[in-house]
Write an enzyme that holds these catalytic residues in place. Structure first.
Site, PDB file in Angstrom:
ATOM      1  CE1 TYR A  55      31.152  43.330  22.953  1.00  0.00           C
ATOM      2  CE2 TYR A  55      29.083  44.527  23.104  1.00  0.00           C
ATOM      3  CZ  TYR A  55      30.224  44.026  23.696  1.00  0.00           C
ATOM      4  OH  TYR A  55      30.414  44.215  25.040  1.00  0.00           O
ATOM      5  CD  GLU A  56      22.806  42.625  15.919  1.00  0.00           C
ATOM      6  OE1 GLU A  56      22.145  41.729  16.442  1.00  0.00           O
ATOM      7  OE2 GLU A  56      22.410  43.787  15.797  1.00  0.00           O
ATOM      8  CB  SER A  57      28.678  46.434  15.751  1.00  0.00           C
ATOM      9  OG  SER A  57      29.472  46.076  16.875  1.00  0.00           O
ATOM     10  N   GLY A  58      30.266  43.627  14.660  1.00  0.00           N
ATOM     11  CA  GLY A  58      31.449  43.137  13.975  1.00  0.00           C
ATOM     12  C   GLY A  58      32.667  42.927  14.858  1.00  0.00           C
TER      13      GLY A  58
ATOM     14  CG  HIS B 107      20.303  43.203  12.003  1.00  0.00           C
ATOM     15  ND1 HIS B 107      19.547  44.282  11.636  1.00  0.00           N
ATOM     16  CD2 HIS B 107      20.973  43.585  13.127  1.00  0.00           C
ATOM     17  CE1 HIS B 107      19.728  45.262  12.506  1.00  0.00           C
ATOM     18  NE2 HIS B 107      20.587  44.869  13.421  1.00  0.00           N
TER      19      HIS B 107
END
Lengths: 257, 305
Positions: A55-58, B107
């Site tokens: 996931y992009e969040s880490g 981003h």
């Protein structure tokens, strides 16, 4: 109820299911929010238990216990293999070429798989301000194959995107190779009416329709003259057990369905 | 051993650091978003801010609605999984009388601006922005030719915010701050900024920090103020402390859609309270117990030699 026969699949359920069929066990997939998230969690619960979700969040190697409302949900952290900074996600995993499958949706898509999530209308003077790229632009550039998942209408499947946030196969007449893009680009466009694949020139071709949907109906919801494959396949749809899994276990609150 | 005690109230930290016209990051990626700091800025009536974050969310939208923001630097603006930021939309579209200045990246692009600044470099290269319209729309995105391979790469300029506000699970009074769970870009933002405020769920003795040094993302030497603010991130979350209040994010769509209900919310929960403790008392009873994290302890690690 578990014993009740499920009624037919909704558009969202068909799309989530059909998208899950594109994911193979062991694939390293960059998971987005919404239907992609549901498709990935469905694949992991059925034919691809070893799907490696990033996931992009880490969260790297996440196995969320509940359906995350956002890609930054705490359930993605609990029991993950690793949780890394966003710099590591974008530089070491995405830019370094470790993502096999990316997933994107948007407000507009064109026949080359270019996607707009930025504005409707003129950029400097927009009619509608959309959320913007987030990581979508770099996912489109770097993922080895990209799956696009979007509902069809003439408003969303357009001859030309108002703004290209995430590049597809051709932009202003130039191919990905000419532009030096490392990833493979879109391979599959999954819609609520059928599925398109991209031919050697990079253009979307209708290859599958759901049962009861005609190619004419798909063309009527498409803003460009659609290429149609010589032999059109019938897209697979979820069976009762899969629908139960989607409705009762994966998205009981019907966040995305 | 000398220690500098930087502990102060949120009110003091904000009034000492954030001025009219400041550029500011309240960081966090879904996780660790310090709503308490945003609300204090609104109460202090600070104007003309340049608000910077990859993912401006509800608290940035509240700063916009309250008239604190002149310019937004961002890469994805929305209510994740739910909908739009309505104050931003009202000021971001063609017919708006009070257009907000927007400076937009993806981003990776905005993150790279922090990476450059945190490394003390003027720019950062990235293998990105081929053919799409983002680089066309933003003249700050340029290209450079690699002196080794000849490859053309995109570049973005370093970004040094005046102030960074970093929420963490625990810190000591010097500002040595430890974070676990989603790390976002807290470290890069802190090192990029001219001034750093650390906000912590818990203030712990320095020995607690020293026993687990790998978890420290911000060292106290770059921190100017330390604020102890339990539940400072609600409705965002803090791993190991409390869950995301997902119901609030869903309800927010209705609250924020109309200017009248939006302003009524600000009146009640921001202007109508003097600090975070009063805000917490206004939340429905039992909510905090419902959101409090269930423990999931990790094994200890051996730092011996």
């Amino acid at each position: 109820m578990a014993t009740e026969t499920q009624t037919g699949a909704s558009a969202s359920e068909r799309m989530a299911y059909r998208a899950s069929q594109e994911l193979h066990d062991g694939n390293v997939v960059f998971v987005g929010i919404g239907l992609p998230n549901l498709a990935c969690n469905l694949a992991r619960a059925t034919h691809a238990p070893g799907l490696f979700m990033i996931y992009e969040s880490g969260a790297v190697g996440a196995i969320p216990e509940r359906l995350p409302v956002s890609i930054g949900d705490p359930s993605l952290v609990t029991d993950s293999l690793a949780v890394v900074s966003q710099a590591d996600i974008f530089q070491c995993l995405l830019q370094r070429g470790h993502i096999e499958v990316g997933f994107l949706g948007g407000a507009q898509v064109d026949k080359w798989g270019n996607i707009n999530t930025t504005v409707i209308g003129d950029y400097a003077n927009p009619k509608v301000r959309l959320p913007g790229s987030g990581g979508a632009c770099e996912i489109a550039v770097h993922a080895r194959r990209l799956l696009i998942i979007m509902r069809m209408s003439k408003r969303t499947f357009v001859e030309r995107c108002d703004f290209v946030t995430s590049p597809g196969h051709r932009m202003n007449g130039k191919s990905r190779a000419e532009l030096g893009m490392p990833g493979g680009g879109p391979t599959c466009l999954i819609t609520d009416l059928g599925v398109m694949e991209f031919d050697a020139t990079g253009e979307a071709v209708l290859t599958e329709v759901y049962p009861g949907v005609t190619p004419e109906a798909v063309q009527a919801a498409c803003g460009w003259k659609l290429k149609v494959a010589d032999t059109l396949k019938t897209a697979s749809v979820p069976d009762d057990a899969t629908l139960r899994l989607l409705r009762e276990r994966l998205d009981p609150q019907r966040l995305y369905l | 051993m000398s220690t500098t005690n930087k502990l102060c109230s949120m009110k003091e930290a904000i009034s000492a650091s954030v001025k009219n016209g400041s550029s500011l990051v309240i960081d966090g990626f879904t996780h660790l978003i310090c709503f308490a700091a945003g609300h204090e800025i609104i109460r202090q009536g600070i104007k003309d801010l340049t608000a910077i974050r990859l993912t401006p969310d509800l608290v940035y939208d509240q700063l916009i609605e309250a008239g604190c923001v002149k310019k937004l630097v961002f890469s994805w603006a929305g209510n994740p999984g739910v909908g739009s930021l309505h104050a931003l939309r009202r000021r971001g579209e063609a017919n708006s009388p009070q257009r907000l200045e927007l400076d937009e990246y993806s981003h990776f692009g905005l993150l790279s601006r922090f990476l450059a600044a945190s490394a003390g470099l003027p720019f950062w290269p990235l293998n990105n922005y081929f053919g799409g319209d983002i680089a066309q729309a933003n003249p700050a995105i340029k290209t450079v030719q690699c002196p080794y391979t000849g490859q053309t790469l995109a570049t973005v300029p370093a970004l040094h915010p005046d102030v960074a506000i970093i929420h963490c699970q625990r810190a000591d009074v010097e500002g040595n701050a430890q974070v676990w769970g989603l790390l976002g870009s807290q470290k890069e933002v802190a090192f990029a900024a001219r001034k750093v405020i650390v906000v912590a769920e818990q203030i712990v003795p320095t020995e607690v920090i020293r026993r687990d040094p790998n978890r420290t993302v911000v060292p106290g030497i770059i921190v100017s103020h330390v604020v102890h603010e339990p539940w400072g991130c609600h409705p965002s979350f803090v791993q190991g402390f409390y869950d995301r209040d997902n119901d609030f994010y869903v309800k927010w769509e209705d609250i924020s859609r109309q200017p009248e209900t939006y302003q009524a919310y600000l009146q009640e929960f921001v202007y109508g309270v003097k600090d975070r403790q009063e805000y917490l008392k206004k939340l429905e009873s039992g909510l905090l117990d419902k959101l409090r994290a269930k423990p999931r302890m990790s094994e200890g690690v051996d730092y011996g030699y």
